[in-house]
Motif scaffolding. Sequence first.
Motif, short mmCIF file in Angstrom:
data_model
loop_
_atom_site.label_atom_id
_atom_site.label_comp_id
_atom_site.label_asym_id
_atom_site.label_seq_id
_atom_site.Cartn_x
_atom_site.Cartn_y
_atom_site.Cartn_z
N LYS A 11 0.26 -0.78 -15.42
CA LYS A 11 -0.39 -2.03 -14.97
C LYS A 11 0.65 -2.94 -14.34
CE LYS A 11 -4.21 -2.68 -18.07
NZ LYS A 11 -4.38 -3.08 -19.45
N PHE A 12 1.81 -3.01 -14.97
CA PHE A 12 2.85 -3.89 -14.45
C PHE A 12 3.34 -3.40 -13.08
CE2 PHE A 12 7.23 -5.29 -13.89
CZ PHE A 12 7.00 -6.66 -13.87
N ILE A 33 3.44 -4.31 -7.21
CA ILE A 33 3.09 -3.91 -5.83
C ILE A 33 2.16 -4.97 -5.22
CG2 ILE A 33 1.95 -2.12 -4.40
CD1 ILE A 33 4.66 -1.21 -5.47
N ASN A 34 1.29 -5.54 -6.04
CA ASN A 34 0.46 -6.69 -5.61
C ASN A 34 1.32 -7.80 -5.04
OD1 ASN A 34 -2.06 -6.00 -6.37
ND2 ASN A 34 -2.13 -7.23 -8.23
N ILE A 80 0.03 6.32 -8.93
CA ILE A 80 1.06 6.26 -9.97
C ILE A 80 0.84 7.41 -10.96
CG2 ILE A 80 2.14 4.86 -11.77
CD1 ILE A 80 1.11 2.37 -10.40
N VAL A 81 1.90 8.16 -11.21
CA VAL A 81 1.81 9.22 -12.23
C VAL A 81 2.79 8.88 -13.35
CG1 VAL A 81 1.13 11.01 -10.57
CG2 VAL A 81 3.56 10.70 -11.09
N TYR A 82 2.57 9.51 -14.50
CA TYR A 82 3.51 9.31 -15.62
C TYR A 82 4.34 10.58 -15.81
CZ TYR A 82 5.58 9.32 -20.18
OH TYR A 82 6.51 9.43 -21.19
N GLY A 83 5.62 10.41 -16.13
CA GLY A 83 6.48 11.55 -16.45
C GLY A 83 7.39 11.23 -17.62
N ASN A 98 -6.28 4.38 -14.61
CA ASN A 98 -5.26 3.66 -13.86
C ASN A 98 -4.09 4.56 -13.46
OD1 ASN A 98 -5.06 1.12 -12.92
ND2 ASN A 98 -4.42 0.20 -14.87
N ILE A 99 -4.07 5.76 -14.06
CA ILE A 99 -2.95 6.68 -13.82
C ILE A 99 -3.48 7.90 -13.06
CG2 ILE A 99 -1.11 8.03 -14.93
CD1 ILE A 99 -1.38 6.22 -17.35
#
Length: 245
Positions: free
Chosen positions: A184-185, A190-191, A204-207, A223-224
């Motif tokens: 979210k942050f 990016i906003n 956005i991906v998570y790793g 969101n991901i």
Amino acid sequence: MKELIYANFKMNKTFSETKDYLKELDALLVDEPQKICLFLPYTSLYLSKLYKGEKFLFGAQNMFEEESGGYTGEISAPMLADLKVKTVMLGHSDRKKFGETNLQINKKIKTALRYGFEIVLCVGETRAQRNSGKTKIAIEKELGEILFGIYENELKNITIAYEPVWAVGTGKIADSKTISEAVKFIRSTINRLYSETAGKEIKIVYGGSITPQTAREIYKNKNINGVLVGGTSLNAVEFAKLIKA
Ligand code: PGA
């Protein structure tokens, strides 16, 4: 979401081992429509030119910012493009251990964009930054410096991988709340740097230490956009489980 699945082999598997692995993984995924992008060592990237199927895409784990010249040991954008490589990962925390700076990553992104590559850009805080309550400051600074001079319309070629450095290769996955807050942050940053639309649309991906068991939780988060998998991707059976989770 399970929209994007990336594997990072790091410095693992020879060219021959990778060929065998692909056969094994392909067989395990016969009914699986999901496309997978594998970040391979340079010595295996010739597979990108040889491969005729549609399931796998091949990416480079790094790329140098200059196009040619006296940079012994480095690999350039035209060399990768010639092998039909379409994706490059930039700014991985392993590269930062070798002294790669935000300014250098910024130059690499600009070169990669000029060559039309898809970019997976890794960002994330260190354990020390998280423990001292500086996660947001760290991520904001990183994104601001790395994306300096990159135009909003170029963001469509960039996927951000949120990879908390303390979770990469450690077996200690971040919990869902931590991941969700950080993503979210990143969107809100990016906003601020671009626009609300850009914050919403950026992928956005998570790793970081994802396993078949933990992947499902991440896919549930709207969101991901997906995952970047290191260690687990090296075992075709485990990776297939993670893809199907
Ligand atoms: P890991 O690696 O899954 O082994 O933590 C993630 C990465 O290198 O991107």
